[in-house]
Design a protein around this motif. Structure first.
Motif, PDB file in Angstrom:
ATOM      1  N   TRP A 131       0.149  -7.177  -4.526  1.00 42.27           N
ATOM      2  CA  TRP A 131      -1.047  -6.509  -3.995  1.00 42.27           C
ATOM      3  C   TRP A 131      -2.133  -7.513  -3.597  1.00 42.27           C
ATOM      4  O   TRP A 131      -3.255  -7.120  -3.299  1.00 42.27           O
ATOM      5  CB  TRP A 131      -1.619  -5.550  -5.042  1.00 42.27           C
TER       6      TRP A 131
ATOM      7  N   GLU B 146      13.213   5.401  -5.039  1.00 35.89           N
ATOM      8  CA  GLU B 146      12.838   4.266  -5.878  1.00 35.89           C
ATOM      9  C   GLU B 146      14.091   3.775  -6.595  1.00 35.89           C
ATOM     10  O   GLU B 146      14.899   4.582  -7.063  1.00 35.89           O
ATOM     11  CB  GLU B 146      11.783   4.728  -6.881  1.00 35.89           C
TER      12      GLU B 146
ATOM     13  N   ASP C  75      11.528   2.628  -1.188  1.00 31.21           N
ATOM     14  CA  ASP C  75      10.082   2.862  -1.281  1.00 31.21           C
ATOM     15  C   ASP C  75       9.451   2.360  -2.571  1.00 31.21           C
ATOM     16  O   ASP C  75       8.222   2.286  -2.671  1.00 31.21           O
ATOM     17  CB  ASP C  75       9.803   4.368  -1.167  1.00 31.21           C
TER      18      ASP C  75
ATOM     19  N   HIS D 104      10.670  12.938  -4.418  1.00 25.58           N
ATOM     20  CA  HIS D 104      10.695  11.590  -4.994  1.00 25.58           C
ATOM     21  C   HIS D 104      11.832  11.484  -6.006  1.00 25.58           C
ATOM     22  O   HIS D 104      11.873  12.221  -6.994  1.00 25.58           O
ATOM     23  CB  HIS D 104       9.346  11.304  -5.671  1.00 25.58           C
TER      24      HIS D 104
ATOM     25  N   ASN E 149      11.029   9.856  -0.824  1.00 30.64           N
ATOM     26  CA  ASN E 149      10.647   8.620  -1.501  1.00 30.64           C
ATOM     27  C   ASN E 149      11.789   8.241  -2.443  1.00 30.64           C
ATOM     28  O   ASN E 149      12.089   8.983  -3.381  1.00 30.64           O
ATOM     29  CB  ASN E 149       9.355   8.809  -2.304  1.00 30.64           C
TER      30      ASN E 149
ATOM     31  N   SER F  65       0.816  -1.213   0.000  1.00 30.00           N
ATOM     32  CA  SER F  65       0.000   0.000   0.000  1.00 30.00           C
ATOM     33  C   SER F  65       0.852   1.267   0.000  1.00 30.00           C
ATOM     34  O   SER F  65       0.461   2.283  -0.584  1.00 30.00           O
ATOM     35  CB  SER F  65      -0.948   0.004   1.202  1.00 30.00           C
ATOM     36  N   GLN F  66       2.025   1.218   0.632  1.00 29.95           N
ATOM     37  CA  GLN F  66       2.881   2.390   0.685  1.00 29.95           C
ATOM     38  C   GLN F  66       4.091   2.274  -0.240  1.00 29.95           C
ATOM     39  O   GLN F  66       4.961   3.130  -0.239  1.00 29.95           O
ATOM     40  CB  GLN F  66       3.364   2.600   2.131  1.00 29.95           C
ATOM     41  N   LYS F  67       4.137   1.203  -0.998  1.00 35.28           N
ATOM     42  CA  LYS F  67       5.258   0.981  -1.910  1.00 35.28           C
ATOM     43  C   LYS F  67       4.807   1.240  -3.347  1.00 35.28           C
ATOM     44  O   LYS F  67       3.634   1.383  -3.640  1.00 35.28           O
ATOM     45  CB  LYS F  67       5.786  -0.446  -1.771  1.00 35.28           C
ATOM     46  N   ARG F  68       5.785   1.260  -4.264  1.00 30.65           N
ATOM     47  CA  ARG F  68       5.486   1.625  -5.645  1.00 30.65           C
ATOM     48  C   ARG F  68       6.276   0.756  -6.608  1.00 30.65           C
ATOM     49  O   ARG F  68       7.457   0.483  -6.399  1.00 30.65           O
ATOM     50  CB  ARG F  68       5.835   3.099  -5.837  1.00 30.65           C
TER      51      ARG F  68
END
Length: 320
Positions: free
Chosen positions: A243, A202, A221, A160, A200, A2-5
């Protein structure tokens, strides 16, 4: 998650609107990126062609190539007005062409310039402005160099950062070699997150499996994947497990793709040009080679040709 990408990297000639639509059919959660588009192409070229996308593609990020603050700000406003969810500044591409125009990785040597871009762009739009960069360039390859770059750009408001975990060698290596030869240094990206927990961070570079994704997400993240998703798009479907959502079959994806292809052909698009993005659909399965052959090198390719080729492969792989 939910908080990751998880995102698909911007790739010139690859992450076109036709590929992005296809990619979205595999996974509703992954973040999609356009190809890198220069400010000149948007301000002076065929804007509607460069910026076209289907609503299904959201969340969608426009990656911009440029260094002129006024032009980048104008393009950020256009991106917001066109409906993009984010704007990303390319500070990672190592090609000679973009260096000549002071675009891409060479901007890492000018953190104040990048900070000014971020500041002015953010003041003009409400959508996020992010930065994709390398861990270093040429002989400026220390962790401290990257840390100072990030600190300067973050001070202008960027929250980010997408970090390709290789140094870019701007002299002596081609863009392809810059994706393979400089060693990956994941630990430095992890360290960056530790030193800037409020940002954030990545990670990008050499990641090609669900296990890799899970491992990296223990430290940062988000994860960005490029060629692995393009050449084996079903990896996108398998990533739905992150997910806890269902994994679609290839037959289901094709059933949703055909109406899109029919609409584009009706609009005058060339099917053979679109089909090049779908060659990896059956990667690893029996009949994958015949599928690629059926879609390649045929200027008069039809949707019926694609359906026939797909049906033949699906008959060999009933669970696909």
């Amino acid at each position: 998650m939910s908080q990751k990408r998880l995102s698909i990297a911007p790739m010139i000639d690859w992450t076109t609107a036709d590929f992005r639509y296809f990619a979205r059919l595999f996974n509703p959660n992954v973040v999609l990126y356009t190809e890198m588009i220069s400010t000149g192409a948007i301000l002076k070229g065929n804007r509607s062609r460069h910026l076209r996308f289907d609503d299904l593609e959201h969340p969608l990020v426009l990656q911009l190539g440029g260094a002129d603050s006024s032009e980048m700000t104008k393009c950020a406003v256009i991106a917001q007005n066109e409906g993009f969810d984010e704007v990303n500044i390319n500070v990672g591409c190592p090609s000679d062409r973009v260096q000549h125009n002071k675009i891409g990785a060479c901007l890492m040597a000018e953190p104040k310039t990048v900070a000014e871009l971020v500041k002015n762009m953010q003041s003009a739009v409400d959508i996020p402005v992010t930065v994709k960069h390398r861990i270093g360039i040429d002989h400026f390859d220390s962790y401290e160099f990257m840390r100072d770059f990030v600190a300067t750009v973050a001070s202008a408001g960027c929250q980010h950062f997408i970090v390709h975990a290789r140094v870019a060698w701007l002299q002596g290596l081609s863009p392809k070699q810059n994706r393979e030869i400089p060693p990956l240094r994941y630990d430095e990206v992890y360290r960056l997150k530790q030193e800037f927990p409020e940002l954030n961070i990545e990670i990008n570079g050499g990641i090609d499996s669900i296990d890799d994704i899970k491992s990296h997400l223990n430290h940062v993240d988000g994860v960005m994947i490029g060629r692995a998703f393009y050449h084996n798009p079903y990896l996108l479907a398998e990533a739905n497990s992150l997910w806890d959502t269902s994994i679609p079959k290839r037959s289901e994806i094709l059933a949703k793709l055909y109406p899109y292809l029919e609409a584009k052909v009706a609009d005058g698009e060339v099917l053979a040009t679109m089909a090049r993005h779908y060659l990896g659909l059956f990667q690893g399965l029996t009949g994958a080679r015949k599928w690629r052959q059926a879609l390649s090198g045929k200027p008069k390719l039809t949707i019926e040709d694609i359906k026939q080729a797909a049906d033949e492969v699906l008959a060999l792989n009933p669970e696909a």
